[in-house]
Write an enzyme that holds these catalytic residues in place. Structure first.
Site, PDB file in Angstrom:
ATOM      1  N   LYS A 109      27.967 -48.144   6.449  1.00  0.00           N
ATOM      2  CA  LYS A 109      26.577 -47.726   6.181  1.00  0.00           C
ATOM      3  C   LYS A 109      25.725 -47.949   7.434  1.00  0.00           C
ATOM      4  CE  LYS A 109      25.819 -52.319   4.201  1.00  0.00           C
ATOM      5  NZ  LYS A 109      25.656 -53.079   2.962  1.00  0.00           N
TER       6      LYS A 109
ATOM      7  N   ARG B 248      20.325 -58.092  -7.896  1.00  0.00           N
ATOM      8  CA  ARG B 248      19.938 -56.909  -7.132  1.00  0.00           C
ATOM      9  C   ARG B 248      20.444 -55.700  -7.912  1.00  0.00           C
ATOM     10  NH1 ARG B 248      21.826 -55.839  -0.904  1.00  0.00           N
ATOM     11  NH2 ARG B 248      23.829 -55.554  -1.949  1.00  0.00           N
TER      12      ARG B 248
ATOM     13  N   TYR C 259       1.674 -54.339  28.729  1.00  0.00           N
ATOM     14  CA  TYR C 259       0.565 -54.289  27.778  1.00  0.00           C
ATOM     15  C   TYR C 259      -0.009 -55.682  27.564  1.00  0.00           C
ATOM     16  CZ  TYR C 259       1.645 -49.476  26.467  1.00  0.00           C
ATOM     17  OH  TYR C 259       1.835 -48.130  26.473  1.00  0.00           O
TER      18      TYR C 259
ATOM     19  N   MET D 244       7.594 -49.146  23.892  1.00  0.00           N
ATOM     20  CA  MET D 244       8.368 -48.220  23.061  1.00  0.00           C
ATOM     21  C   MET D 244       9.627 -47.738  23.796  1.00  0.00           C
ATOM     22  SD  MET D 244       7.224 -44.680  21.197  1.00  0.00           S
ATOM     23  CE  MET D 244       5.968 -45.386  20.148  1.00  0.00           C
TER      24      MET D 244
HETATM   25  C1  PLP Z   1      26.562 -54.133   3.083  1.00  0.00           C
HETATM   26  C2  PLP Z   1      27.468 -54.473   1.998  1.00  0.00           C
HETATM   27  C3  PLP Z   1      28.749 -54.967   2.272  1.00  0.00           C
HETATM   28  C4  PLP Z   1      29.176 -55.409   3.655  1.00  0.00           C
HETATM   29  O1  PLP Z   1      28.495 -56.629   3.907  1.00  0.00           O
HETATM   30  P1  PLP Z   1      28.768 -57.565   5.169  1.00  0.00           P
HETATM   31  O2  PLP Z   1      28.037 -58.805   4.847  1.00  0.00           O
HETATM   32  O3  PLP Z   1      28.186 -56.871   6.351  1.00  0.00           O
HETATM   33  O4  PLP Z   1      30.218 -57.755   5.277  1.00  0.00           O
HETATM   34  C5  PLP Z   1      29.614 -55.125   1.207  1.00  0.00           C
HETATM   35  N1  PLP Z   1      29.231 -54.849  -0.061  1.00  0.00           N
HETATM   36  C6  PLP Z   1      28.002 -54.402  -0.368  1.00  0.00           C
HETATM   37  C7  PLP Z   1      27.642 -54.137  -1.780  1.00  0.00           C
HETATM   38  C8  PLP Z   1      27.065 -54.218   0.641  1.00  0.00           C
HETATM   39  O5  PLP Z   1      25.841 -53.784   0.326  1.00  0.00           O
END
Ligand code: PLP
Length: 385
Positions: free
Chosen positions: A51, A145, A278, A326
């Site tokens: 992701k 969650r 800045y 930036m």
């Molecule tokens: C992001 C995520 C992972 C991976 O997590 P890490 O701590 O980076 O290994 C695994 N499972 C879920 C549900 C996640 O949201």
């Protein structure tokens, strides 16, 4: 990020054209995968989290390399991330870990993605669309969650009644697996027990043909007694811990996959007492030479790195001075005489024998590596070295 700014070769020429870029060491990625393979039980498979552009590394590049190393299944956060992988020819299972809005549900089916059931109401919404879908049910074992609360077994079982949904997995997520505190260890064990109870109830109710998974990076490293069908490594697979000095209950060598580099745009000479940047936040204490780097917060350099930490220039430490802009930032090269325009500098990674670890960089920015890496911007080129 588009695939236009990904160069899948040794990239010397391309690197020379780049103002700021990420270098990826795919050999390290492979070694990390092998280390994980040795840690997890025999028969357990990996479903790495790619992701957020594979934590800034570039999702397609990482997924392709993992696929070549024999890892075929992946998790992503959004349906669009899944679609991107499919369009790039990733053919294994892809699990979308979080919410897909009603209007995009058809894409799950069009691109053969597996959706997480984030709660009971969401399952009803998925049913109402009538789209035939494959799902994994999220179970909330204490994090509060996503997922259906572990005790609501009737609600969990009810998902099997929804004709358009094929349940091919059940999973949960640990929220304190990185902590050595006794209470946190207990809490994690309780999460595991709750999860196991749910699975047992499902099996007793005759539900089968679904895979089961629980652990992300720290769950894999610190709870090796777990034995499920999949693990979901993220940050540690990229060779990085979330924080410097984090507790890891297993000897494992993790090799950083990513380096972050930029260039000197120009050099400024300041007289003692003159300011720079800045707010004129930096004041030269002596006659100074500053180098302007062509990278800034729009590329993902945290703005609160201003006046903190250093970069590597000609294998030497050069302090970050003034406010991060930036598109630029300033470093002090008064003591690095050879520094000149077009020179490469290293923000994360190695130069000569000095290494700046992502963990160190994140500590300067007062955050964790997960955040720093995943925010590295689409404007950076990715170069496989
Ligand atoms: C992001 C995520 C992972 C991976 O997590 P890490 O701590 O980076 O290994 C695994 N499972 C879920 C549900 C996640 O949201």
């Amino acid at each position: 990020m588009t695939t236009d700014n990904v160069w899948e070769n040794t990239g010397k020429r391309e690197r020379e054209q780049s103002r700021a870029w990420i270098e990826l060491n795919m050999e390290h990625l492979k070694q990390n995968i092998e280390s994980f393979q040795r840690l997890i039980p025999c028969g357990c498979k990996m479903m790495p989290a790619v992701k957020a552009e594979a934590y800034g590394h570039g999702a397609v590049l990482i997924a392709r390399n993992l696929q070549n190393a024999g890892v075929t299944d992946f998790c992503v956060a959004s349906v669009e991330e899944g679609v991107e992988l499919r369009k790039a020819g990733i053919s294994g299972k892809i699990l979308v870990l979080s919410y897909t809005p009603r209007g995009a549900v058809y894409k799950l089916s069009d691109y053969n993605l597996i959706q997480t059931v984030v709660d009971k109401e969401y399952a009803n919404m998925l049913m109402e669309t009538g789209v035939k879908l494959r799902v994994h049910i999220g179970i909330d074992t204490g994090m509060h969650r996503l997922g259906i609360w572990w005790e609501d077994t009737e609600d969990i079982l009810e998902i099997w009644q929804k004709e358009n949904l094929t349940i091919c997995g059940v999973f949960s997520h640990l929220c304190v697996a990185d902590s050595k505190r006794k209470e946190d260890r207990q809490f994690t064990r309780r999460q595991k027990e709750r999860f196991d109870q749910v699975i047992e109830i499902l099996h007793k109710a005759g539900k089968k043909d679904f895979v089961v998974h629980l652990q992300s990076s720290y769950g894999i490293l610190n709870y090796r007694e777990c034995n499920y069908d999949y693990v979901r490594p993220g940050i540690a697979m990229y060779g990085v811990l979330s924080k410097k000095g984090d507790w890891v209950d297993t000897p494992v060598s993790l090799k950083p996959v990513l380096s972050l580099k930029s260039r000197i745009e120009c050099i400024r000479n300041l007289k003692a007492g003159e300011g720079a940047g800045y707010g004129l936040d930096f004041t030269a204490q002596r006659d100074s030479r500053l180098a302007v780097l062509s990278i800034g917060y729009a590329d993902g350099i945290p703005r609160n790195l201003s006046e903190k930490g250093f970069v590597l220039c000609h294998g030497k430490e050069a302090k970050i001075v003034g406010r991060i802009c930036m598109d630029q930032m300033l470093i002090d090269v008064t003591d690095i005489k050879e520094a000149s325009p077009n020179d490469e500098v290293v923000l994360i990674g190695k130069s000569n024998n000095i290494q700046i670890y992502a963990e160190q960089f994140a500590e300067w920015a007062d955050t964790i590596t997960n955040e720093v890496l995943s925010r590295l911007g689409g404007r950076l080129e990715r170069v496989v070295v």
